[in-house]
Design an enzyme around this catalytic site. Sequence first.
Site, PDB file in Angstrom:
ATOM      1  N   LYS A 187       0.816  -1.220   0.000  1.00 20.51           N
ATOM      2  CA  LYS A 187       0.000   0.000   0.000  1.00 20.51           C
ATOM      3  C   LYS A 187       0.846   1.266   0.000  1.00 20.51           C
ATOM      4  O   LYS A 187       0.386   2.332  -0.412  1.00 20.51           O
ATOM      5  CB  LYS A 187      -0.968  -0.039   1.167  1.00 20.51           C
ATOM      6  CG  LYS A 187      -1.987  -1.157   0.959  1.00 20.51           C
ATOM      7  CD  LYS A 187      -3.060  -1.202   1.994  1.00 20.51           C
ATOM      8  CE  LYS A 187      -4.125  -2.220   1.640  1.00 20.51           C
ATOM      9  NZ  LYS A 187      -3.670  -3.619   1.750  1.00 20.51           N
TER      10      LYS A 187
HETATM   11  C1  LIG Z   1      -4.299  -4.742   1.155  1.00 14.81           C
HETATM   12  C2  LIG Z   1      -3.505  -5.971   1.035  1.00 14.81           C
HETATM   13  C3  LIG Z   1      -3.845  -7.007   0.128  1.00 14.81           C
HETATM   14  C4  LIG Z   1      -5.096  -6.947  -0.734  1.00 14.81           C
HETATM   15  O1  LIG Z   1      -5.009  -5.989  -1.759  1.00 14.81           O
HETATM   16  P1  LIG Z   1      -6.330  -5.488  -2.511  1.00 14.81           P
HETATM   17  O2  LIG Z   1      -5.885  -4.344  -3.365  1.00 14.81           O
HETATM   18  O3  LIG Z   1      -7.267  -5.024  -1.406  1.00 14.81           O
HETATM   19  O4  LIG Z   1      -6.890  -6.604  -3.278  1.00 14.81           O
HETATM   20  C5  LIG Z   1      -3.017  -8.102   0.017  1.00 14.81           C
HETATM   21  N1  LIG Z   1      -1.908  -8.229   0.795  1.00 14.81           N
HETATM   22  C6  LIG Z   1      -1.545  -7.263   1.680  1.00 14.81           C
HETATM   23  C7  LIG Z   1      -0.321  -7.475   2.513  1.00 14.81           C
HETATM   24  C8  LIG Z   1      -2.316  -6.099   1.839  1.00 14.81           C
HETATM   25  O5  LIG Z   1      -1.952  -5.162   2.737  1.00 14.81           O
END
Ligand SMILES: *Cc1c(COP(=O)(O)O)cnc(C)c1O
Length: 496
Positions: free
Chosen positions: A111
């Site tokens: 993120k």
């Molecule tokens: C948010 C997240 C996901 C999922 O990603 P999306 O974009 O919501 O599908 C997968 N792995 C980790 C470590 C995350 O923080």
Amino acid sequence: MNYESTRGGVDLVSAAETIIKGLAPDGGLYVPADKIEPIEIAKNMTEGYQNLAAYIFNLFLSDFSAAEIEDAVKAAYNSSNFDHPQITPLKNLSNKLAITELWHGPTYAFKDIALQILPHLLTKALKITGEQSEIVILTATSGDTGKSALEGFRDIPSTRIVVFFPQNGVSEIQKLQMVTQEGKNVNVTSVDGNFDDAQSGVKEIFNDREFVKQLASSGYLLSSANSINWGRLLPQIVYYFKAYQDMIRCKAVQIQEKVNFVVPTGNFGNILAGYYAFRLGLPINRLICASNSNNVLTRFIKSGLYNSNRKLNLTISPSMDILVSSNLERLLFELTEHDSNKINIWMAELKNRGTYSVDKETLNRLQKLFWGDFADDSETMATIASVYKKYNYLIDTHTAVGIKVWEKYMDITKDDSPAVILSTASPYKFAASVLKAIRGDKIEEGLSEQDKLNLLSSETATEVPVNLANLESKEIRHKQVISLSEMKKNLIDFLA
Ligand SMILES: *Cc1c(COP(=O)(O)O)cnc(C)c1O
């Protein structure tokens, strides 16, 4: 490039406006309204992450100047924010299997790629539109988004960042990461309840028209930092191209040869960025959607039936513990060639009955590109252990779900095209599970989180990432624990 709502109920807006607004006022999500033209891959082998990002952003942010985009990109993707010069380095584990590590940012989850740049895009967008209000980013988090948004928005002019996390719903590391947050414009509060409670508290604030009006007259505009905001999806398109370039550079594929991307999925944001990369002409054979035991998407991709009427499982890949994947709405809008009537019907059914079914043609289009399966917790643990043993390479629980699903994909389809697994978090972020996976059950009782980090480090001869190494010695700056009914007052006090 202008943007339209998937529900078809609002006028077109500019890129700057869509980033400020986040969610469309008709309840839909903003998507590009103009045709997306494929770009020529060979011609656009831009060197360096910053240049590649600027190139892609310029295609979508037409009301931003090239200089504004360059500024934002430089402020985000540099060596003080990321601990790897490549930003998203590619590791080849075999000639068929590559991993793109998306977790070299300050909070060690993917993120950061979007949340390091979103604040800069947002402040430029405020300038472009002449918006005078101070933006208040309001977030309820089950772990990764909160910390990542805090790091992104800390000390960014004209913004405040407010995070509510459930007192008993985040891991010890995630909690420590948040309560030690530095910055003059940040507020972190623990809420007595679970994640759903905190999330509905935040939604209530957003939907309180009188309160929102009151805030506006004091010069504050509420906005969102989760993946309903186009400004969070766009930066994620870049690393698909980066990974493909790296595959070419290391001769794992030749130009125009197709690859599979495997994406550990929750809210469908990450994999949707892959879809837009495909639309831009990236040679993708399959986008493989990997879920944990909350496998609503697996069923949907196999059958066209979306059914969220079930209990949420708490798994060891908590960032994928989700039953309603918001960004699927954007994909369906694209697959139906922007048919907002269909979207309105399906989303109304989802809201009223928790389930909907798409038509045959839409399902066919979906299945041409997407494939889905899931891995449960025991498969996830076994995969962490086997990957470590086979390749001497550590992966976190979410990435392990991806690798397991890729193995299932090859077994079932016999397609062994080169694959890139998107690695979404550092193994250290989920150290307790990773340690247990590689050591079996030989873990001493009573170890602190810091002990587990250190043990994982000595056990595997890898280093604890720097921002986690000293977590327990950092000053606790945010000690407030409030009840659900106090969330609004907490926000008012912070803004005053
Ligand atoms: C948010 C997240 C996901 C999922 O990603 P999306 O974009 O919501 O599908 C997968 N792995 C980790 C470590 C995350 O923080």
